[in-house]
Motif scaffolding. Structure first.
Motif, mmCIF file in Angstrom:
data_model
loop_
_atom_site.group_PDB
_atom_site.id
_atom_site.type_symbol
_atom_site.label_atom_id
_atom_site.label_comp_id
_atom_site.label_asym_id
_atom_site.label_seq_id
_atom_site.Cartn_x
_atom_site.Cartn_y
_atom_site.Cartn_z
ATOM 1 N N ASP A 76 28.500 30.725 49.244
ATOM 2 C CA ASP A 76 29.449 29.654 48.952
ATOM 3 C C ASP A 76 30.867 30.160 48.773
ATOM 4 N N GLY A 77 31.101 31.430 49.126
ATOM 5 C CA GLY A 77 32.429 31.995 48.987
ATOM 6 C C GLY A 77 32.808 32.354 47.561
ATOM 7 N N GLN A 78 31.853 32.309 46.636
ATOM 8 C CA GLN A 78 32.137 32.571 45.238
ATOM 9 C C GLN A 78 32.003 34.058 44.924
ATOM 10 N N TYR A 79 32.813 34.523 43.971
ATOM 11 C CA TYR A 79 32.727 35.906 43.522
ATOM 12 C C TYR A 79 32.932 35.954 42.014
ATOM 13 N N SER A 80 32.499 37.072 41.442
ATOM 14 C CA SER A 80 32.692 37.325 40.019
ATOM 15 C C SER A 80 32.791 38.830 39.839
ATOM 16 N N ILE A 81 33.827 39.283 39.116
ATOM 17 C CA ILE A 81 34.039 40.716 38.941
ATOM 18 C C ILE A 81 34.677 40.972 37.585
ATOM 19 N N THR A 82 34.236 42.059 36.953
ATOM 20 C CA THR A 82 34.782 42.453 35.653
ATOM 21 C C THR A 82 35.844 43.516 35.865
ATOM 22 N N ILE A 83 37.083 43.247 35.385
ATOM 23 C CA ILE A 83 38.204 44.146 35.621
ATOM 24 C C ILE A 83 39.074 44.197 34.379
ATOM 25 N N GLU A 84 40.153 44.954 34.481
ATOM 26 C CA GLU A 84 41.148 44.992 33.422
ATOM 27 C C GLU A 84 42.247 43.966 33.723
ATOM 28 N N PRO A 85 42.891 43.445 32.686
ATOM 29 C CA PRO A 85 43.841 42.328 32.878
ATOM 30 C C PRO A 85 44.981 42.618 33.837
ATOM 31 N N ASN A 86 45.407 43.888 33.959
ATOM 32 C CA ASN A 86 46.559 44.217 34.797
ATOM 33 C C ASN A 86 46.176 44.741 36.177
ATOM 34 N N ASP A 87 44.898 44.629 36.537
ATOM 35 C CA ASP A 87 44.459 45.104 37.843
ATOM 36 C C ASP A 87 44.982 44.216 38.967
ATOM 37 N N ILE A 88 44.909 44.755 40.188
ATOM 38 C CA ILE A 88 45.276 44.015 41.393
ATOM 39 C C ILE A 88 44.031 43.894 42.266
#
Length: 1001
Positions: A76-88
């Protein structure tokens, strides 16, 4: 089978241990007190990635810039990822422009990507020791992806490349499962057949590309060492062709490099992919041969013309055999249906720092022949990637293990030729109880055509390819990477020869031949990598070294005089042991290599590569050699004066390269004197004459190319020209018999040149919300020539090659038509010495391909997809059989012309003179004809199942598909298969239709 299962269990156990070790390393890194003060505040970001029309895009790569972390979008084109707030975040997908977006503390980011069909500017291409893109590449690299080949019902991945790459020619070995195909990358460089193999690399590990010998029906070509790979587990195949792309491999890349990359885990969400298909294969074509009455008419006319009385000795087909019997021998020999089954499972998942993919497959293929023949393959694979929390250390483990079991007839049984030459009124081959029929054949004084039919060959192969890559990031610019590879290939073959394969009137005994081949190798390649940006410029450098060792061994032993057939193969039960042999060799290779790549403003690129190689196959004074290349590119479309004045041109790049590569593909220990023990005790005799002075073949490669894009990259064109020259040819130089040796290894003063043009065209014909149509075309115009060979007239090659002509030639007599007096074929006796020999072969015939290529179309409409590939070749071929009018064998129907007033076939006769003239005319231009063809190589039709239905049965996605192989061939060639144009009665292209289902859980 216990051995198979024990090895598989060992691989699984090692994989599980390594997986848990990686998790332990991750846990320790997370709790390491050295990082107690670091700020690792994390947040989860979700979103949907779609195209400009708002249609969700599955499979989009979502990566964190500057970090080894990422995921992919679901169906469905959905994603989820855990990152740091200032990431690109970087969003990339094939056919779309790469998009970067800072997170800035957001929890939801929905992205729409813009299409960029054709340029593939950010798609990563494997260049061996480094990655590049189509836009920035200075070398010539062709690439196919999993989507293009994974549904093809073939055994070796080489077979899946036919028609898909410019400059890459795949020549099938035959129609038996497991037969090794021949791959030629931009032509033939060496006078020796075994000096033209490219380098195979699987996940960074080099593989011996030489076919494995066999005593079965595939004995002429051998077994393909890539057979045990699972095609569905391959992510991509890149072929490196020019000097810039291959020089970093030095001597090993002289004939091109084939890089095979297997699939890896990409998503931290656990998922299971399952695919199964079944189908059938048949022989798609038959020759139009004489029926019984037509055959007998021709035969009777022959005896009438010769004024000879038919008797049981010279015409048992007319006197003794049933005159009303008819057997379609083509249908009898290869009219069966071969079942095909393929099952694939893959489990993938992981966490933010660790991903894994475990796969397994089963493949089974039957036979079209009237025999119990079968090919089976089981494979298992593991790919594990782990990055420590601080992203300093990265581990990549790749394990691929395959087992195949090939059950064939023993070598020497002719299944093809008999199908065409047997008279249509010949007796049956088998008795009603399944045994070979001998009576009527014996009364005619000949053997049963399937003598040896019950000789069975069973070959089992076990192949392990493993690689561990370790990368340590010293800083943002420096890293140390080490690749550790190990391969082991074992093959065991048992040929059983029972007496029921032969005429019981003769004194045969049960016998067997057991052979075993083993190949092991290890490689260690530490590399120091530097990458840094200087203003508008960027520098990428690699400095590394290679240590490689390979060991090859082959053992063979014959057993004879077994008491019963059930004991065949048990050497303890053999009455005698014959001809035992055990051969082994060792090869050591080391090298120092470097690459320096620099680009300025992403417009001007230069790539310098060098390698210093050392090989144990040369004497101590010639083991070291230096090779290198330079490649450059200029993206001129980015120049203001071009960009501002171009209405149609959207991309433009000039590139070129020049370099040297070497070749050490010769036997081991050729520089030494060798001896064997005499039959009597205490003696030795020489078997090989030493020559410590021979050295490397040298291959000089040059290329110039232009890449163009038009109409916003809706149309892309690549035009390449190349010239390769291979000199100091390594061959066995023939010696006079008085020396006591047949030959000595030496460098001959011969130079082989390959030149050519390659055209690649990609277009987007239709692009709308529901419709999408893409076309890809590649055409190659190769030209091969022996440009120099001083003294060839006095060499053993004087009757094989001609200076100024290709290596792939035939020296032919001059055909002068039918003799008006005898009405037999007339061949010119050029030197008028009363005989025909090589001095009369004045016609030089090029039997290579004039051009070849492929045309691919990909169409999608909503949930439907259609992909098809047309392969085409321009060439000539011969039908060197089935026109010897009047002889005791069946013929093509066209020979009926000889009954009337015609000028093509000679007088109907079974005389010795007619037989002689017929075989002489086969060595003229008489049997040559146009063997060009246009073949529907593959056709795939797919349907994505409704998403609502899939969710109702708790399945992420699913699809149904139908695949066809070799469905249609358009050709004027009168033989069985234009893909085998020399002979007319050989065929390789089975027509295969399969259907299956794929589910993603």
């Amino acid at each position: 089978m216990k051995k198979i299962y024990s090895r598989l269990m060992l691989i699984v156990l090692i994989s599980v241990l390594l997986f848990f070790c990686a998790l332990t390393v991750q846990a320790k890194a997370a709790n390491n007190p050295l990082h107690a003060g670091d700020d690792y505040s994390q947040q989860e970001v979700r979103g949907i990635v779609s195209d400009q029309a708002g249609i969700p895009l599955p499979g989009v790569t979502v990566a964190v810039k500057g970090k080894n972390r990422g995921t992919t979008t679901d169906i469905d084109g959905q994603y989820s990822i855990t990152i740091e707030p200032n990431d690109i975040l970087i969003f990339s997908f094939v056919g779309f422009q790469t998009f970067e977006e800072p997170v800035n503390g957001r929890r939801e980011m929905n992205v729409r990507l813009e299409e960029e069909i054709g340029s593939l500017g950010e798609v990563q291409i494997n260049a061996g020791y480094y990655n590049t893109t189509k836009r920035e590449s200075t070398g010539n690299i062709s690439r196919v992806t999993a989507e293009e080949i994974e549904l093809q019902p073939v055994i070796s991945p080489l077979q899946a490349l036919q028609g898909r790459m410019a400059g890459v020619e795949i020549i099938p070995g035959g129609n038996q499962p497991g037969m090794a195909s021949t791959i030629r990358i931009r032509g033939r460089n060496s006078l020796r057949e075994d000096g033209n193999f490219p380098l195979y690399i699987i996940d960074g590990v080099p593989i011996n590309s030489t076919p494995i010998e066999s005593n079965s029906l595939i004995g002429n070509t051998g077994m393909d060492p890539l057979n045990t790979l699972n095609i569905s587990n391959i992510e991509s195949i890149e072929v490196l062709k020019d000097a810039d792309a291959t020089a970093i491999y030095g001597t090993r890349g002289a004939n091109g490099v084939v890089l095979i990359t297997t699939k890896k885990g990409k998503d931290r969400i656990t998922g299971l992919d399952a695919r199964v298909y079944k189908g059938v294969s048949t022989v798609p074509h038959r020759l139009d041969l004489l029926n019984t009455q037509q055959y007998l008419q021709i035969r009777r006319q022959a005896f009438e013309n010769d004024d000879v009385e038919p008797t049981i000795y010279n015409a048992y087909d007319l006197v003794q055999w049933d005159q009303n019997r008819y057997t379609d021998w083509q249908d009898f020999f290869f009219g069966g249906t071969s079942p095909v089954t393929d099952v694939n499972l893959a489990l993938s998942g992981g966490s933010d720092n660790t991903t894994y993919r475990i796969s397994g497959s089963y493949f089974n293929q039957g036979t079209v022949y009237p025999a119990d023949l079968n090919y089976q393959k089981m494979t298992g694979g593991l790919n594990l990637s782990h990055t420590t929390r601080d992203e300093k250390i990265q581990l990549n483990l790749s394990l691929n293990y395959g087992v195949d079991n090939n059950r064939l007839l023993g070598n020497g049984v002719n299944l093809n030729s008999n199908a065409f030459r047997l008279p249509p009124n010949a007796p049956s081959i088998f008795n009603t109880d399944g045994s070979l029929h001998w009576e009527e054949w014996g009364e005619a004084g000949i053997s049963n055509p399937l003598e040896g039919f019950f000789n069975s060959s069973q070959t089992q192969s076990y192949n392990l390819v493993s690689n561990l890559g370790i990368t340590y990031q010293f800083s943002s610019h420096f890293s140390l990477r080490t690749n550790l590879g190990y391969t082991r290939f074992n093959s065991e073959e048992l040929l059983k020869i029972p007496t029921r394969s032969y005429n019981p009137a003769y004194d045969y005994t049960h016998s067997s031949i057991y052979s075993q081949a083993a190949r092991t190798s290890w490689i260690i390649e530490p590399q120091l990598i530097y990458s840094r940006k200087f203003g508008e410029g960027r520098l990428d450098a690699i400095l590394g070294t290679t240590f490689q060792k390979s060991e090859n061994s082959k053992m063979e032993i014959q057993g004879d005089d077994y008491a019963s057939e059930v004991m065949i193969g048990n050497l303890n039960a053999a009455g005698s042991i014959l001809n035992p042999s055990n051969i082994s060799s060792e090869y050591r290779y080391s090298a120092l290599f470097a690459r320096l790549g620099f680009n300025w403003d992403q417009k001007y690129f230069i790539n310098l590569t060098g390698r210093r190689d050392g090989s144990s196959r040369f004497g101590s004074g010639n083991r070291i050699a230096n090779f290198g290349a330079i490649g450059g590119a200029w993206i001129f479309i980015d120049e203001p004066y071009v960009e501002n004045n171009s209405k149609f041109l959207s991309f433009g790049k000039f590139r070129g390269s020049y370099g040297l590569t070497g070749n050490d593909q010769i036997g081991d220990y050729g520089y030494l004197d060798t001896y064997e023990a005499t039959a009597g005790p205490g003696g030795l005799y020489p078997t090989q004459l030493s020559n410590p002075d021979y050295s490397w073949e040298i291959n000089k490669k040059m290329e110039a190319a232009v890449d163009l894009g038009f109409f916003n990259d809706r149309l892309n064109l690549t035009l390449s020209w190349y010239k390769n020259q291979s000199s100091s040819q390594l061959v066995g130089y023939p010696l006079p018999a008085i020396t006591g040796f047949r030959s000595v290894q030496a460098n001959l003063p011969a130079t082989v040149q390959n030149t050519g043009w390659e055209v690649e065209l990609a277009s987007v014909n239709v692009k709308s919300r529901n419709w999408r149509w893409q076309t890809f075309l590649n055409v190659s115009f190769p030209k091969n020539m022996l440009i120099s060979y001083p003294g060839i007239e006095q060499s053993s090659y004087s009757n094989i090659y001609r200076v100024g002509h290709p290596l792939n030639i035939e020296l032919l007599y001059e055909y002068e038509g039918l003799d008006p007096e005898t009405n037999y074929y007339r061949i010119a006796d050029v030197n008028e010495d009363g005989r025909l020999d090589y001095e009369d072969r004045v016609i030089i015939k090029d039997i290579g391909k004039e051009f070849f290529g492929g045309l691919t179309n990909n169409l999608t409409y909503k949930n439907f997809s259609l992909q098809f590939l047309w392969e085409f070749v321009k060439q000539e071929g011969t039908i060197r059989s089935l026109t010897d009018v009047g002889q005791l064998s069946n013929q093509r129907v066209e020979v009926l012309q000889a009954l009337g007033n015609q000028v093509r076939f000679q007088r109907i006769s079974q005389s010795y003179q007619a037989y002689t003239e017929y075989y002489n005319v086969l060595d003229t231009t008489f049997p040559f004809e146009d063997a060009s063809f246009f073949r529907l190589k593959t056709l795939s039709l797919g349907l994505s199942l409704p998403q609502a239905f899939m969710e109702s049965i708790r399945v992420k996605s699913g699809s149904l598909f139908i695949n066809g192989q070799n469905l249609l061939t358009l050709t004027k060639f009168g033989g069985m298969d234009p893909e085998m144009p020399n002979g007319g009665t050989s065929f390789v292209a089975l027509r295969t239709v399969t259907g299956g289902i794929q589910l993603n859980f």
